[in-house]
Design a protein around this motif. Structure first.
Motif, PDB file in Angstrom:
ATOM      1  N   ASN A   1     -23.630  -5.498   6.016  1.00 29.40           N
ATOM      2  CA  ASN A   1     -23.460  -4.242   5.286  1.00 29.40           C
ATOM      3  C   ASN A   1     -22.635  -3.309   6.163  1.00 29.40           C
ATOM      4  O   ASN A   1     -23.133  -2.784   7.170  1.00 29.40           O
ATOM      5  N   ASN A   2     -21.374  -3.128   5.778  1.00 25.03           N
ATOM      6  CA  ASN A   2     -20.429  -2.393   6.622  1.00 25.03           C
ATOM      7  C   ASN A   2     -19.742  -1.244   5.873  1.00 25.03           C
ATOM      8  O   ASN A   2     -19.416  -0.219   6.458  1.00 25.03           O
TER       9      ASN A   2
ATOM     10  N   HIS B   1     -26.140   4.414   2.247  1.00 30.57           N
ATOM     11  CA  HIS B   1     -27.524   3.929   2.326  1.00 30.57           C
ATOM     12  C   HIS B   1     -27.927   3.103   1.103  1.00 30.57           C
ATOM     13  O   HIS B   1     -28.340   1.950   1.228  1.00 30.57           O
TER      14      HIS B   1
ATOM     15  N   TYR C   1     -26.335  -0.324   0.900  1.00 22.84           N
ATOM     16  CA  TYR C   1     -26.948  -1.327   1.792  1.00 22.84           C
ATOM     17  C   TYR C   1     -28.294  -1.773   1.200  1.00 22.84           C
ATOM     18  O   TYR C   1     -28.624  -2.953   1.184  1.00 22.84           O
TER      19      TYR C   1
ATOM     20  N   THR D   1     -28.866  -5.655  -0.260  1.00 21.74           N
ATOM     21  CA  THR D   1     -29.799  -6.489   0.516  1.00 21.74           C
ATOM     22  C   THR D   1     -30.970  -6.938  -0.353  1.00 21.74           C
ATOM     23  O   THR D   1     -31.316  -8.123  -0.376  1.00 21.74           O
TER      24      THR D   1
ATOM     25  N   ASN E   1     -26.651  -4.322   9.632  1.00 20.82           N
ATOM     26  CA  ASN E   1     -26.359  -3.026   9.024  1.00 20.82           C
ATOM     27  C   ASN E   1     -25.546  -2.175  10.001  1.00 20.82           C
ATOM     28  O   ASN E   1     -26.052  -1.776  11.056  1.00 20.82           O
TER      29      ASN E   1
ATOM     30  N   SER F   1     -24.326   0.856  11.474  1.00 23.20           N
ATOM     31  CA  SER F   1     -24.708   2.263  11.509  1.00 23.20           C
ATOM     32  C   SER F   1     -23.697   3.004  12.388  1.00 23.20           C
ATOM     33  O   SER F   1     -22.503   2.664  12.386  1.00 23.20           O
TER      34      SER F   1
ATOM     35  N   LYS G   1     -26.419   7.563   8.383  1.00 26.77           N
ATOM     36  CA  LYS G   1     -26.400   6.525   9.428  1.00 26.77           C
ATOM     37  C   LYS G   1     -27.793   6.406  10.078  1.00 26.77           C
ATOM     38  O   LYS G   1     -28.174   5.330  10.534  1.00 26.77           O
TER      39      LYS G   1
ATOM     40  N   ASN H   1     -29.552   4.080   7.870  1.00 26.25           N
ATOM     41  CA  ASN H   1     -29.250   2.661   8.175  1.00 26.25           C
ATOM     42  C   ASN H   1     -30.202   2.141   9.250  1.00 26.25           C
ATOM     43  O   ASN H   1     -30.664   0.994   9.191  1.00 26.25           O
TER      44      ASN H   1
ATOM     45  N   THR I   1     -33.151  -0.677   8.578  1.00 28.84           N
ATOM     46  CA  THR I   1     -33.222  -1.915   9.364  1.00 28.84           C
ATOM     47  C   THR I   1     -34.618  -2.125   9.947  1.00 28.84           C
ATOM     48  O   THR I   1     -35.173  -3.233   9.866  1.00 28.84           O
TER      49      THR I   1
ATOM     50  N   THR J   1     -32.880  -9.044  11.225  1.00 34.29           N
ATOM     51  CA  THR J   1     -31.984  -7.938  10.851  1.00 34.29           C
ATOM     52  C   THR J   1     -31.706  -7.028  12.046  1.00 34.29           C
ATOM     53  O   THR J   1     -32.566  -6.861  12.925  1.00 34.29           O
TER      54      THR J   1
ATOM     55  N   SER K   1     -29.357  -3.318  13.363  1.00 32.33           N
ATOM     56  CA  SER K   1     -28.408  -2.227  13.091  1.00 32.33           C
ATOM     57  C   SER K   1     -27.569  -2.041  14.349  1.00 32.33           C
ATOM     58  O   SER K   1     -27.937  -2.527  15.432  1.00 32.33           O
TER      59      SER K   1
END
Ligand SMILES: NC(=O)c1ccc[n+]([C@@H]2O[C@H](COP(=O)([O-])OP(=O)(O)OC[C@H]3O[C@@H](n4cnc5c(N)ncnc54)[C@H](OP(=O)(O)O)[C@@H]3O)[C@@H](O)[C@H]2O)c1
Length: 330
Positions: free
Chosen positions: A123-124, A145, A148, A152, A172, A174, A209, A212, A216, A232, A234
């Motif tokens: 997720n970028n 947010h 993502y 997911t 993720n 961030s 951010k 994020n 995570t 997972t 970040s």
């Protein structure tokens, strides 16, 4: 001047430039040689910037790489460039606009109808600007947010199925901007957008951010509940020269743009370096025990205390479920 000869000044200048290039403009490289043959990867926002460089590197490692992008022409161009440069023909695009929930659902349906596995989700895609999504959400909340969160959760059944055979990672992207972020649950999706000054938009970007990071850690907590095969992470990719925030520069006029360009030239790194921490989280062997953590410069680091409150993570998850109607299925 200072009694130095001309050649001494030239030497000092040359050494300063060399130090600046080595320690400011260059970053660490991820040296994982993982062979990703047979693995399927999604990188969102991969037509340009950090996402593009990440997708390119994963294609070099033989993965099937899907670039999840909103613009058909940009997506096709990026896919063609990656195929040409890597010789990997298993590179494709998935059109998705993260500012529209219905489109995220449609894109996931499309992906799941074509693909039978998903090994790595990155997720970028993100934005640094004002405005509202098609669903009436604040734009940065929606793309940075909710995008993502929805992607997911909706892809989780496929990732669970994949994880029965081999490990799955969710990354993720961030930012260190999380440090100036806060999550105001009384005003998560503000009716009136934050005033459009650059500073307030940047602070609000930091809020998303921070989300994020919390997304995570809460995702990790839910996965640990019996799903060790999915991990997972970040991360902060570094300060990188990309299109992010370019809209702000246009809004702020010539002086702002001039200052920004000088700052970017002096201190920002190339996108190749921006891809290294995402790549490390996607491929590095033995980081499973660091699941849920935040990486900077290829290593897990401690978070600021305001990003470590588990209750906030749980509440953000619950509020995100309410906003999207998408629920965690254990
Ligand atoms: N650059 C930095 O210094 C820096 C620092 C810290 C963190 N980050 C993080 O790194 C990540 C990548 O950013 P970047 O710097 O590479 O920025 P970028 O060059 O602006 O790339 C952002 C990508 O996201 C896509 N995107 C934006 N809104 C979208 C939407 N509604 N639907 C689908 N795709 C959308 C963009 O597509 P279009 O090309 O169509 O606009 C683009 O592909 C972001 O998560 C950012 O927060 C960057």
């Amino acid at each position: 001047m200072c009694g130095f000869s001309r050649s001494t000044w030239i030497l000092i200048f040359a050494v300063s430039v060399a130090l600046w290039l080595e320690f400011v403009k260059k970053g660490k490289l991820c040296h994982s040689k993982a062979d990703l043959t047979g693995k399927t990867v999604i990188v969102t926002g991969a037509n340009i910037g950090i996402g593009y460089e990440t997708a390119l590197a994963l294609a070099k490692q033989n993965a099937k790489v899907i670039l999840a992008c909103r613009n058909l022409k940009k997506a096709k161009d990026a896919v063609d460039r990656i195929k040409t440069s890597t010789g990997n023909s298993a590179v494709d695009y998935l059109i998705v606009d993260f500012s529209e929930m219905a489109d995220i659902k449609r894109a996931v349906r499309e992906f799941m109808s074509k693909e039978d596995r998903l090994d790595i989700l990155i997720n970028n895609a993100a934005i640094l600007s004002g405005g509202r999504t098609k669903d009436g959400l604040d734009m940065m909340l929606g793309v940075n947010h909710i995008g993502y969160f929805m992607l997911t959760n909706l892809l989780m059944p496929l990732m669970r199925k994949t994880s029965e055979k081999s490990p799955v990672r969710i990354i993720n992207v961030s930012s260190e901007a999380y440090k100036m972020g806060t999550i105001d649950f009384d005003n998560l999706n503000p009716d009136t957008p934050p005033d459009s000054s650059t500073l307030s938009l940047m602070i609000h970007y930091g809020d998303t951010k921070l989300m994020n990071v919390y997304f995570t850690s809460e995702l990790d907590a839910r996965l640990k509940d019996g799903e060790q095969a999915i991990t997972t992470y970040s991360l902060h990719p570094g300060d990188i020269t990309t299109n992010l925030g370019n809209d702000l520069a246009v809004e702020r006029g010539i002086l702002y743009e001039a200052f920004r360009n000088v700052y970017v030239f002096l201190f920002h790194k190339h996108t190749i370096y921006g891809a290294q921490t995402p790549l490390c989280c996607a491929m590095k062997e033995g980081i499973e025990t660091d699941s849920g953590r935040y990486f900077v410069n290829l290593e897990p680091v401690e978070l600021y205390q305001h990003a470590t409150n588990q209750e906030i993570g749980k509440k953000l998850w619950a509020e995100s479920e309410k906003l999207t109607g998408v629920h965690w299925k254990s």
